[in-house]
Motif scaffolding. Sequence first.
Motif, short mmCIF file in Angstrom:
data_model
loop_
_atom_site.label_atom_id
_atom_site.label_comp_id
_atom_site.label_asym_id
_atom_site.label_seq_id
_atom_site.Cartn_x
_atom_site.Cartn_y
_atom_site.Cartn_z
N PRO A 1 -6.77 1.96 5.11
CA PRO A 1 -7.77 2.08 5.72
C PRO A 1 -7.81 3.65 6.32
O PRO A 1 -8.10 4.40 7.49
N MET A 2 -6.31 4.81 5.88
CA MET A 2 -6.34 5.75 5.93
C MET A 2 -5.61 6.69 4.86
O MET A 2 -4.54 5.80 4.35
N GLY A 3 -5.49 7.81 4.94
CA GLY A 3 -4.96 8.43 3.93
C GLY A 3 -3.08 8.25 3.97
O GLY A 3 -3.08 8.67 5.28
N ARG A 4 -2.85 8.88 3.14
CA ARG A 4 -1.46 8.67 3.03
C ARG A 4 -0.68 9.91 3.62
O ARG A 4 0.49 9.90 4.89
N ARG A 5 -1.34 11.28 3.89
CA ARG A 5 -1.05 12.08 4.91
C ARG A 5 -0.68 11.93 6.14
O ARG A 5 -0.35 12.12 6.69
N THR A 6 -2.33 11.23 6.20
CA THR A 6 -2.28 10.74 7.79
C THR A 6 -1.31 9.42 8.64
O THR A 6 -0.78 9.57 9.70
N SER A 7 -1.64 9.24 7.49
CA SER A 7 0.04 7.77 8.01
C SER A 7 1.32 8.22 8.31
O SER A 7 2.22 8.13 8.90
N GLY A 8 1.41 9.37 7.18
CA GLY A 8 3.18 9.59 7.35
C GLY A 8 2.98 10.62 7.93
O GLY A 8 4.14 10.65 8.99
N LEU A 9 1.84 11.91 8.89
CA LEU A 9 2.11 12.85 10.02
C LEU A 9 2.39 11.14 11.57
O LEU A 9 3.20 11.86 11.77
N LEU A 10 1.84 10.46 11.06
CA LEU A 10 1.64 9.25 12.21
C LEU A 10 3.08 8.70 12.07
O LEU A 10 3.75 9.03 13.95
N TRP B 1 -0.46 -3.60 9.61
CA TRP B 1 -1.33 -3.58 10.01
C TRP B 1 -1.87 -3.40 8.62
O TRP B 1 -3.37 -3.01 8.09
N LEU B 2 -1.15 -1.89 7.75
CA LEU B 2 -1.72 -1.26 6.45
C LEU B 2 -2.16 -2.28 5.58
O LEU B 2 -2.53 -2.02 4.57
N PRO C 1 0.89 -1.62 0.17
CA PRO C 1 -0.04 -0.28 -0.62
C PRO C 1 0.78 0.93 -0.29
O PRO C 1 2.03 1.19 0.61
N ARG C 2 0.22 1.89 -0.49
CA ARG C 2 0.96 3.06 -0.83
C ARG C 2 1.20 4.15 0.44
O ARG C 2 2.85 4.74 0.74
N ALA C 3 0.65 4.14 1.48
CA ALA C 3 0.95 4.20 2.82
C ALA C 3 1.95 3.55 3.43
O ALA C 3 2.38 4.49 4.69
N ALA C 4 2.27 2.67 2.94
CA ALA C 4 3.10 1.55 3.84
C ALA C 4 4.64 2.10 3.42
O ALA C 4 5.65 2.32 4.22
#
Length: 470
Positions: free
Chosen positions: A231-240, A219-220, A158-161
């Motif tokens: 399950p969440m946007g890339r910006r949100t996951s990146g911030l966390l 998890w992602l 996933p891109r967020a990962a």
Amino acid sequence: MNTLTHRDTLLAVRRWLILAVVSMLFAGLLSLMLIIGRLPPFSGWLTDPMFFRRCLVVHVDLALIVWFYAFATALFLLLPSGKPSKRSGHMALVGAGGVLAMVLSAGFEGAAPVLANYVPVLDHGLFLAGLFVFGASVVITLFDGRLLAPGAGPTILPRAAITGLKAMAAVVFIATLVFVISFFETSRALEAEVYYELLFWGGGHVLQVASVLTMLVVWLILLTGLLGREPMGRRTSGLLFGLLVAPQLGAPLLALAGTSSPIYHTGFSRLMQFGIVVPVLVFLGLCLRAVWTDFAAGKLGGRGLLDPRLVGFLASALLCVLGFVLGAMISGSNTMIPAHYHASLGAVTVSLMTVTFALLEPLGFSLGTGRLPAFARVQPLIFGVGQVIFAMGFAIAGAYGLGRKAYAGDQIVRASGEVVGLVVMGAGGLMAIAGGLLFLVLTVAAWRLNRSTYNRSSRWKNPRFTPYKN
């Protein structure tokens, strides 16, 4: 559908994953010896506590260091890369040589076990050389063009990962820097117990953040495959992810203050206490909201709730929260401490076990048909429940004051509550070992099943539990 066909990358990922699984095999066997050494009446039959300490050292390093970071390295190699090379695969073989040296050194009577926090060691040249070689192989592999490569290339992740894995690599580099500084700041004239405790205290804390980042990435992967969306946007996951990394940037400064200084000890403790919980709980909350949204909309259904990706995620999440709770209950040196870290580390382990099955097909493996897929359905549940019971047993015994790091004849049980806790711990431990052994059997079976039919040009597909179609 994203595909990746470069054989060198495929071979490197497979080698690092195999190294991780083999380390778990030996760690599981050693954990069985450790449980026997705790259980009454067997603890009275075995009168050589030094044997169990050696087993404990090798077990912890295999389960905490090799398993986690060999697996994390395999995931990192899935990142987009414009120039795949053979170096990563060669480094896996070098790392395996280091692990072999660590295991073999346990057979030397002069290898004194030092139960330092985070990175226990055998005070023997062969063990220390093996540990250094493995660590160096991981760092060299992570120091790769993938760190700076744009995230738009082909990948099964996933891109967020992608951001999470790069953050994990950055934290490993920070931990390495802290280890180097601590090495020069710690006097070798100190007794072995004090020396290694000071040497690994700072970097060991930082490595826990790398493990947490790996778990969140998994998890992602699991939920993206389950829900069909991230399950969440890339910006949100990146911030966390950034909130987890940012506090660790000050870790080298704490080490430069001197490993004998009070700020070195308390500073890293505070980083762990206040730098992990909030970002992880927010991340978990967003993941649970995504699952609940699809469930409420009828997109999951009854079979979706039994999907091993969801079961593995929930087991990991439960252990993670339990680890936070037990960590807050620590007061004194008792078995509440191993209760906390067995829950926390179990959260990472069950997530890695679960995602292994999701990666089988992309790596050219398969569980085929028949009973193996059915066993794979329940494996995360068996291990996860067993690990929860195991940690709770430790917690019960610790609540009654049972001391930690005591085995065989060294263990003194004073209260009935301690006995109850040990029995619960033993039952949970055996269940977790059964889940771990089932995981190993399934992964070995998948390798053997496809050994003769593996196609070198196999396409890399989006990871999913192919035997468990909804």
